[in-house]
Design an enzyme around this catalytic site. Structure first.
Site, PDB file in Angstrom:
ATOM      1  N   ASP A  21      70.084   8.135  41.224  1.00 10.54           N
ATOM      2  CA  ASP A  21      71.025   7.195  40.458  1.00 10.54           C
ATOM      3  C   ASP A  21      72.317   7.962  40.205  1.00 10.54           C
ATOM      4  O   ASP A  21      72.510   9.205  40.465  1.00 10.54           O
ATOM      5  CB  ASP A  21      70.401   6.799  39.186  1.00 10.54           C
ATOM      6  CG  ASP A  21      69.697   8.062  38.139  1.00 10.54           C
ATOM      7  OD1 ASP A  21      69.858   8.913  38.524  1.00 10.54           O
ATOM      8  OD2 ASP A  21      68.949   7.418  37.318  1.00 10.54           O
ATOM      9  N   ASP A  40      62.415   5.052  26.899  1.00  3.48           N
ATOM     10  CA  ASP A  40      61.660   3.734  26.866  1.00  3.48           C
ATOM     11  C   ASP A  40      60.969   3.432  28.056  1.00  3.48           C
ATOM     12  O   ASP A  40      60.730   2.098  28.505  1.00  3.48           O
ATOM     13  CB  ASP A  40      63.058   2.863  26.762  1.00  3.48           C
ATOM     14  CG  ASP A  40      63.943   3.009  27.975  1.00  3.48           C
ATOM     15  OD1 ASP A  40      63.905   3.700  29.038  1.00  3.48           O
ATOM     16  OD2 ASP A  40      64.774   2.043  28.182  1.00  3.48           O
ATOM     17  N   HIS A  60      61.988   4.258  31.299  1.00  2.16           N
ATOM     18  CA  HIS A  60      62.400   4.034  32.478  1.00  2.16           C
ATOM     19  C   HIS A  60      62.098   5.329  33.453  1.00  2.16           C
ATOM     20  O   HIS A  60      62.285   6.346  32.853  1.00  2.16           O
ATOM     21  CB  HIS A  60      64.037   3.661  32.332  1.00  2.16           C
ATOM     22  CG  HIS A  60      64.958   4.864  31.991  1.00  2.16           C
ATOM     23  ND1 HIS A  60      65.560   4.734  30.790  1.00  2.16           N
ATOM     24  CD2 HIS A  60      65.131   5.892  32.355  1.00  2.16           C
ATOM     25  CE1 HIS A  60      66.309   5.821  30.693  1.00  2.16           C
ATOM     26  NE2 HIS A  60      65.934   6.605  31.705  1.00  2.16           N
ATOM     27  N   GLU A  75      65.410   0.105  33.977  1.00  2.00           N
ATOM     28  CA  GLU A  75      65.030  -0.062  32.573  1.00  2.00           C
ATOM     29  C   GLU A  75      64.098  -0.985  32.806  1.00  2.00           C
ATOM     30  O   GLU A  75      63.622  -1.877  33.444  1.00  2.00           O
ATOM     31  CB  GLU A  75      66.459  -0.854  32.123  1.00  2.00           C
ATOM     32  CG  GLU A  75      67.522  -0.018  31.872  1.00  2.00           C
ATOM     33  CD  GLU A  75      67.287   1.199  30.773  1.00  2.00           C
ATOM     34  OE1 GLU A  75      66.069   1.834  30.426  1.00  2.00           O
ATOM     35  OE2 GLU A  75      68.576   1.819  30.320  1.00  2.00           O
TER      36      GLU A  75
HETATM   37  C1  GLP Z   1      68.650   9.754  32.440  1.00  2.00           C
HETATM   38  C2  GLP Z   1      68.179   9.537  34.149  1.00  2.00           C
HETATM   39  C3  GLP Z   1      66.671   9.590  34.355  1.00  2.00           C
HETATM   40  C4  GLP Z   1      66.012  10.702  33.581  1.00  2.00           C
HETATM   41  C5  GLP Z   1      66.374  10.304  32.016  1.00  2.00           C
HETATM   42  C6  GLP Z   1      65.623  11.113  31.114  1.00  2.00           C
HETATM   43  O1  GLP Z   1      68.566   8.136  32.094  1.00  2.00           O
HETATM   44  N1  GLP Z   1      68.732   8.504  34.623  1.00  2.00           N
HETATM   45  O2  GLP Z   1      66.481   9.905  35.725  1.00  2.00           O
HETATM   46  O3  GLP Z   1      64.821  10.834  33.664  1.00  2.00           O
HETATM   47  O4  GLP Z   1      67.820  10.198  31.962  1.00  2.00           O
HETATM   48  O5  GLP Z   1      66.620  12.252  30.996  1.00  2.00           O
HETATM   49  P1  GLP Z   1      66.089  13.803  30.159  1.00  2.00           P
HETATM   50  O6  GLP Z   1      65.535  14.365  31.151  1.00  2.00           O
HETATM   51  O7  GLP Z   1      67.674  14.248  29.821  1.00  2.00           O
HETATM   52  O8  GLP Z   1      65.534  13.414  28.937  1.00  2.00           O
END
Ligand code: GLP
Length: 242
Positions: free
Chosen positions: A68, A136, A138, A143
């Site tokens: 993404d 959440d 995702h 989402e």
């Molecule tokens: C972002 C990314 C996700 C990731 C999530 C959790 O939203 N788009 O791919 O899994 O954050 O991030 P973190 O690893 O910093 O908790």
């Protein structure tokens, strides 16, 4: 089908994920990797860099597709996922720049960008997809409510996701982009193997939803219940509600 591994701390989780990565890298001649951003996979990437430097593991024949990218900040922005991937991995291994793919969010035609990204993957199957998970539920930026069969698309980010990610933007939610381009859940499910990494108590509900909750778009990660090869690596806090 899930294989669940619970480790004591973040470093052990990262090393375990690296072992899964290493298996893919050594068993394929032209490995195709799906890569993720966020703070969780940084330890995995550090292990890959260290192994590249110490053991000479080469990434010359590796292709990567990232999950993404934010819309509304340029690739050159310090918090773009394009910059993140270069700083945390690509700049420290021998992967040719033309082998790496990150969705293009810096464009006037984001619909075309989505179609182009899917097209760029045609003829390739991701051997190992790395995933983190949002609080959440995702995965990538899919989402709650995202259809299970979605392909690369534009997503409005939830308040919770923007709040979670504000720490990367001087703690200021107003600086966090409001939307992103993301591989869809259908895109992710095409991967041959998936490794999900999650640490910390704030992921415990999402991890429970993914592994033990009902199969519902309310928890996008629950779609992984339908995949036949998912390794989930957790620390004790993330596993605390299982
Ligand atoms: C972002 C990314 C996700 C990731 C999530 C959790 O939203 N788009 O791919 O899994 O954050 O991030 P973190 O690893 O910093 O908790």
């Amino acid at each position: 089908m899930f294989k669940i591994i619970i480790k004591d701390n973040y470093d052990e989780v990262s090393f375990e994920a690296f072992k899964v990565m290493q298996e893919t890298l050594t068993s394929k001649t032209n490995p195709v990797l799906g890569l993720a951003t966020g703070s969780t996979p940084v330890g995995l990437y550090k292990n890959m860099i260290q192994d590249h430097k110490a053991q000479g593991t080469s990434y010359k024949n590796v292709l990567t597709w990232n999950l993404d990218e934010y819309i509304g900040i340029p690739r050159s922005h310090e918090q773009s996922y394009y910059t993140f991937m270069h700083e945390n991995l690509f700049d420290h291994i021998d992967i040719p720049e033309e082998n790496v793919h990150v969705p293009l969010g810096e464009t006037d035609d984001v619909a075309k960008s989505c179609v182009d990204y899917e097209k760029s993957m045609e003829g390739h199957t991701v051997d190992l997809q790395v995933l983190g998970i949002g609080s959440d539920g995702h995965i990538a930026f899919n989402e709650p409510g995202t259809p299970f069969d979605s392909l690369t698309h534009v997503m409005d980010l939830t308040e919770q996701t923007r709040q979670d990610n504000a720490r990367f933007f001087d703690g200021d939610i107003d600086q966090v982009p409001t939307c992103a381009i993301t591989m869809g859940l259908g895109t992710i499910m095409r991967s041959k193997k998936i490794v999900v990494i999650a640490t910390g108590a704030n992921k415990a509900d999402a991890v429970h939803g993914m592994l033990k909750g009902e199969l519902t778009t309310d928890c996008p990660a629950s779609i992984l219940q339908k995949h036949d090869d998912v390794v989930v690596i957790l620390d004790k806090e993330a596993a605390s509600k299982l």
